[in-house]
Design a protein around this motif. Structure first.
Motif, PDB file in Angstrom:
ATOM      1  N   VAL A  65       0.833  -1.202   0.000  1.00 27.94           N
ATOM      2  CA  VAL A  65       0.000   0.000   0.000  1.00 27.94           C
ATOM      3  C   VAL A  65       0.869   1.254   0.000  1.00 27.94           C
ATOM      4  CG1 VAL A  65      -1.663   1.343   1.350  1.00 27.94           C
ATOM      5  CG2 VAL A  65      -1.966  -1.124   1.099  1.00 27.94           C
ATOM      6  N   GLU A  66       1.894   1.257   0.847  1.00 26.38           N
ATOM      7  CA  GLU A  66       2.771   2.425   0.904  1.00 26.38           C
ATOM      8  C   GLU A  66       3.503   2.624  -0.420  1.00 26.38           C
ATOM      9  OE1 GLU A  66       2.838   4.732   3.253  1.00 26.38           O
ATOM     10  OE2 GLU A  66       1.145   3.555   4.016  1.00 26.38           O
ATOM     11  N   GLY A  67       3.895   1.518  -1.052  1.00 24.54           N
ATOM     12  CA  GLY A  67       4.550   1.628  -2.348  1.00 24.54           C
ATOM     13  C   GLY A  67       3.639   2.228  -3.399  1.00 24.54           C
ATOM     14  N   LEU A  68       2.372   1.828  -3.392  1.00 28.76           N
ATOM     15  CA  LEU A  68       1.409   2.389  -4.338  1.00 28.76           C
ATOM     16  C   LEU A  68       1.194   3.875  -4.075  1.00 28.76           C
ATOM     17  CD1 LEU A  68      -1.225  -0.508  -4.376  1.00 28.76           C
ATOM     18  CD2 LEU A  68       0.230   0.181  -6.291  1.00 28.76           C
ATOM     19  N   ARG A  69       1.146   4.241  -2.810  1.00 30.30           N
ATOM     20  CA  ARG A  69       0.943   5.649  -2.474  1.00 30.30           C
ATOM     21  C   ARG A  69       2.146   6.504  -2.873  1.00 30.30           C
ATOM     22  NH1 ARG A  69      -1.985   4.427   3.329  1.00 30.30           N
ATOM     23  NH2 ARG A  69      -4.136   4.500   2.543  1.00 30.30           N
ATOM     24  N   ARG A  70       3.335   5.923  -2.753  1.00 34.70           N
ATOM     25  CA  ARG A  70       4.542   6.660  -3.156  1.00 34.70           C
ATOM     26  C   ARG A  70       4.763   6.617  -4.658  1.00 34.70           C
ATOM     27  NH1 ARG A  70       6.906   3.672   1.161  1.00 34.70           N
ATOM     28  NH2 ARG A  70       7.851   2.334  -0.429  1.00 34.70           N
ATOM     29  N   GLN A 106      -8.791  -6.569 -14.801  1.00 33.85           N
ATOM     30  CA  GLN A 106      -7.988  -5.430 -15.246  1.00 33.85           C
ATOM     31  C   GLN A 106      -8.514  -4.134 -14.625  1.00 33.85           C
ATOM     32  OE1 GLN A 106      -8.256  -5.574 -19.512  1.00 33.85           O
ATOM     33  NE2 GLN A 106      -7.393  -7.630 -19.613  1.00 33.85           N
ATOM     34  N   ASP A 107      -9.833  -3.975 -14.689  1.00 27.30           N
ATOM     35  CA  ASP A 107     -10.455  -2.755 -14.188  1.00 27.30           C
ATOM     36  C   ASP A 107     -10.245  -2.616 -12.685  1.00 27.30           C
ATOM     37  OD1 ASP A 107     -11.947  -0.412 -14.392  1.00 27.30           O
ATOM     38  OD2 ASP A 107     -13.820  -1.435 -13.929  1.00 27.30           O
ATOM     39  N   ALA A 108     -10.409  -3.724 -11.946  1.00 24.32           N
ATOM     40  CA  ALA A 108     -10.280  -3.675 -10.492  1.00 24.32           C
ATOM     41  C   ALA A 108      -8.853  -3.337 -10.062  1.00 24.32           C
ATOM     42  CB  ALA A 108     -10.706  -5.013  -9.890  1.00 24.32           C
ATOM     43  N   LEU A 109      -7.866  -3.967 -10.692  1.00 33.69           N
ATOM     44  CA  LEU A 109      -6.474  -3.694 -10.337  1.00 33.69           C
ATOM     45  C   LEU A 109      -6.085  -2.266 -10.706  1.00 33.69           C
ATOM     46  CD1 LEU A 109      -4.951  -7.100 -11.467  1.00 33.69           C
ATOM     47  CD2 LEU A 109      -5.160  -6.281  -9.117  1.00 33.69           C
ATOM     48  N   TRP A 110      -6.553  -1.826 -11.859  1.00 38.06           N
ATOM     49  CA  TRP A 110      -6.284  -0.454 -12.295  1.00 38.06           C
ATOM     50  C   TRP A 110      -6.897   0.540 -11.315  1.00 38.06           C
ATOM     51  CZ3 TRP A 110      -3.630   1.462 -16.567  1.00 38.06           C
ATOM     52  CH2 TRP A 110      -3.833   2.807 -16.879  1.00 38.06           C
ATOM     53  N   THR A 111      -8.152   0.286 -10.928  1.00 35.61           N
ATOM     54  CA  THR A 111      -8.844   1.179  -9.999  1.00 35.61           C
ATOM     55  C   THR A 111      -8.135   1.230  -8.654  1.00 35.61           C
ATOM     56  OG1 THR A 111     -10.982   0.773 -11.064  1.00 35.61           O
ATOM     57  CG2 THR A 111     -11.027   1.604  -8.803  1.00 35.61           C
ATOM     58  N   ALA A 112      -7.716   0.067  -8.150  1.00 36.22           N
ATOM     59  CA  ALA A 112      -7.029   0.026  -6.862  1.00 36.22           C
ATOM     60  C   ALA A 112      -5.742   0.841  -6.897  1.00 36.22           C
ATOM     61  CB  ALA A 112      -6.731  -1.421  -6.478  1.00 36.22           C
ATOM     62  N   ALA A 113      -4.991   0.730  -7.987  1.00 31.21           N
ATOM     63  CA  ALA A 113      -3.738   1.473  -8.101  1.00 31.21           C
ATOM     64  C   ALA A 113      -3.992   2.976  -8.212  1.00 31.21           C
ATOM     65  CB  ALA A 113      -2.946   0.980  -9.314  1.00 31.21           C
ATOM     66  N   ARG A 114      -4.992   3.348  -9.004  1.00 32.83           N
ATOM     67  CA  ARG A 114      -5.267   4.766  -9.240  1.00 32.83           C
ATOM     68  C   ARG A 114      -5.925   5.450  -8.050  1.00 32.83           C
ATOM     69  NH1 ARG A 114      -1.940   6.421 -13.062  1.00 32.83           N
ATOM     70  NH2 ARG A 114      -2.141   5.237 -14.986  1.00 32.83           N
ATOM     71  N   LYS A 115      -6.703   4.682  -7.278  1.00 32.82           N
ATOM     72  CA  LYS A 115      -7.464   5.282  -6.183  1.00 32.82           C
ATOM     73  C   LYS A 115      -6.961   4.829  -4.816  1.00 32.82           C
ATOM     74  CE  LYS A 115     -11.655   6.018  -8.897  1.00 32.82           C
ATOM     75  NZ  LYS A 115     -13.132   5.846  -8.956  1.00 32.82           N
ATOM     76  N   ILE A 116      -5.682   4.503  -4.742  1.00 35.82           N
ATOM     77  CA  ILE A 116      -5.126   4.025  -3.483  1.00 35.82           C
ATOM     78  C   ILE A 116      -5.264   5.075  -2.385  1.00 35.82           C
ATOM     79  CG2 ILE A 116      -2.796   4.841  -3.999  1.00 35.82           C
ATOM     80  CD1 ILE A 116      -3.830   1.591  -2.148  1.00 35.82           C
ATOM     81  N   HIS A 117      -5.343   6.351  -2.760  1.00 39.00           N
ATOM     82  CA  HIS A 117      -5.487   7.413  -1.760  1.00 39.00           C
ATOM     83  C   HIS A 117      -6.825   7.339  -1.037  1.00 39.00           C
ATOM     84  CE1 HIS A 117      -7.366   8.963  -5.431  1.00 39.00           C
ATOM     85  NE2 HIS A 117      -8.112   9.723  -4.654  1.00 39.00           N
ATOM     86  N   PHE A 119      -8.080   4.518   0.060  1.00 39.57           N
ATOM     87  CA  PHE A 119      -8.020   3.401   1.002  1.00 39.57           C
ATOM     88  C   PHE A 119      -7.621   3.945   2.370  1.00 39.57           C
ATOM     89  CE2 PHE A 119      -5.293  -0.006   2.949  1.00 39.57           C
ATOM     90  CZ  PHE A 119      -6.348  -0.813   3.344  1.00 39.57           C
ATOM     91  N   LYS A 120      -8.519   3.818   3.340  1.00 34.80           N
ATOM     92  CA  LYS A 120      -8.317   4.413   4.662  1.00 34.80           C
ATOM     93  C   LYS A 120      -7.704   3.450   5.673  1.00 34.80           C
ATOM     94  CE  LYS A 120     -10.227   8.109   3.066  1.00 34.80           C
ATOM     95  NZ  LYS A 120      -9.361   9.251   2.666  1.00 34.80           N
ATOM     96  N   GLY A 121      -7.606   2.172   5.326  1.00 37.08           N
ATOM     97  CA  GLY A 121      -7.009   1.220   6.248  1.00 37.08           C
ATOM     98  C   GLY A 121      -7.949   0.705   7.314  1.00 37.08           C
ATOM     99  N   ASP A 122      -9.259   0.948   7.164  1.00 31.70           N
ATOM    100  CA  ASP A 122     -10.218   0.443   8.143  1.00 31.70           C
ATOM    101  C   ASP A 122     -10.373  -1.069   8.060  1.00 31.70           C
ATOM    102  OD1 ASP A 122     -10.681   3.038   8.980  1.00 31.70           O
ATOM    103  OD2 ASP A 122     -12.317   3.341   7.554  1.00 31.70           O
ATOM    104  N   SER A 123     -10.034  -1.641   6.923  1.00 30.46           N
ATOM    105  CA  SER A 123     -10.062  -3.090   6.725  1.00 30.46           C
ATOM    106  C   SER A 123      -8.769  -3.477   6.024  1.00 30.46           C
ATOM    107  CB  SER A 123     -11.273  -3.496   5.873  1.00 30.46           C
ATOM    108  OG  SER A 123     -11.175  -2.920   4.572  1.00 30.46           O
ATOM    109  N   GLY A 126      -6.601  -6.272   1.030  1.00 31.32           N
ATOM    110  CA  GLY A 126      -7.180  -7.309   0.189  1.00 31.32           C
ATOM    111  C   GLY A 126      -8.694  -7.277   0.203  1.00 31.32           C
ATOM    112  N   SER A 127      -9.288  -7.030   1.370  1.00 28.44           N
ATOM    113  CA  SER A 127     -10.745  -6.945   1.464  1.00 28.44           C
ATOM    114  C   SER A 127     -11.271  -5.753   0.667  1.00 28.44           C
ATOM    115  CB  SER A 127     -11.174  -6.824   2.929  1.00 28.44           C
ATOM    116  OG  SER A 127     -10.812  -7.982   3.654  1.00 28.44           O
ATOM    117  N   TRP A 128     -10.555  -4.643   0.752  1.00 30.06           N
ATOM    118  CA  TRP A 128     -10.933  -3.448  -0.017  1.00 30.06           C
ATOM    119  C   TRP A 128     -10.874  -3.732  -1.512  1.00 30.06           C
ATOM    120  CZ3 TRP A 128      -7.567   0.019  -2.882  1.00 30.06           C
ATOM    121  CH2 TRP A 128      -8.164   1.239  -3.237  1.00 30.06           C
ATOM    122  N   LEU A 129      -9.818  -4.407  -1.947  1.00 35.04           N
ATOM    123  CA  LEU A 129      -9.676  -4.743  -3.360  1.00 35.04           C
ATOM    124  C   LEU A 129     -10.774  -5.704  -3.805  1.00 35.04           C
ATOM    125  CD1 LEU A 129      -8.191  -4.760  -6.058  1.00 35.04           C
ATOM    126  CD2 LEU A 129      -6.614  -6.465  -5.107  1.00 35.04           C
TER     127      LEU A 129
END
Length: 251
Positions: A65-70, A106-117, A119-123, A126-129
């Motif tokens: 997650v930190e890598g995606l955010r950076r 493809q869409d889900a992985l792309w969305t997760a990478a683009r919208k990682i900001h 993700f609040k860490g409440d779960s 993997g569950s968020w994805l």
């Protein structure tokens, strides 16, 4: 993931292409993807953050997650290696189509990478994805034209109302353990699930196959908790009805 599905997901992201097919170049972090994604047995869910001796829960995907955010250069590569197979399998169970599942993954992985900001860490990550994947698969399923084998549940089951009880069905449960019936019963169950309208099929797969909680399903699909419970319940009734019909039929 089958070689074709797995390769399509990785290849698309490796080229930095938008999964919606517009072909525009992505961020440099969407670089070459290599290696085989980590496999996950059927029905196994994402690891939830764990707590040790009262300490704050730690998400095993924290470094990812930190890598995606950076926007690290290899972060998307690690995301795909770790989750491509998992999201594809979830997508294919919901959509029932390898081709649609490739697009959803493809869409889900792309969305997760683009919208990682977002993700609040409440779960767990993997569950968020998985919630992103479930929603994308659900929308893909709904976008199809109605298939001939899909039915309206009201045509075969009475409406669920307070105080209303369904007519009891024959107790065939002892027969499900007969070894000779296992393959046939699986086919009957799969056929019954294929009959379900998209809303019901998705809820049943997420709850009974993937083991997601009702609140998580409600969040993923954007519906109320009572709606999820009703869909799962009525879907189970249809599956049970089809099993009863099959087992009651003359040999």
């Amino acid at each position: 993931m089958p070689a074709r599905g797995c390769g399509a997901v990785r290849g698309r992201l490796a080229r930095g292409c938008d999964p919606h097919g517009e072909g525009r170049q992505g961020h440099p972090r969407d670089g070459a993807v290599r290696g085989r994604a980590e496999a996950l047995p059927h029905g196994v869910r994402a690891e939830e953050p764990v707590s040790v001796a009262g300490r704050q829960r730690v998400d095993p995907d924290g470094p990812l997650v930190e890598g995606l955010r950076r926007e690290d250069g290899d972060a998307v590569e690690r995301l795909v290696e770790r989750y491509a197979d998992r999201v594809y399998r979830l997508a294919v169970r919901i959509t029932g189509s390898n081709e649609d599942a490739e697009e959803v993954a493809q869409d889900a992985l792309w969305t997760a990478a683009r919208k990682i900001h977002t993700f609040k860490g409440d779960s767990a990550f993997g569950s968020w994805l998985y919630r992103i994947t479930a929603n994308a698969a659900y929308m893909k399923l709904r976008s199809r034209r109605a298939r001939a084998r899909e039915i309206a549940l009201d045509d075969v089951l009475p409406a669920v109302e307070d105080g209303l009880h369904f007519e009891p069905m024959d107790d065939w449960s002892p027969r499900v353990d007969e070894h000779a019936l296992q393959g046939e019963l699986r086919r009957v169950i799969e056929a019954a699930i294929d009959e379900l309208p998209p809303d019901y099929r998705t809820a049943l797969v997420l709850h009974d196959v993937e083991g997601m909680s009702n609140p998580d399903i409600a969040e993923a699909l954007g519906v109320s908790l009572p709606a999820v419970k009703s869909r799962v319940h009525r879907s189970r009734l249809l599956v049970r009805k089809r099993l009863s019909e099959y087992l009651a039929a003359p040999a």
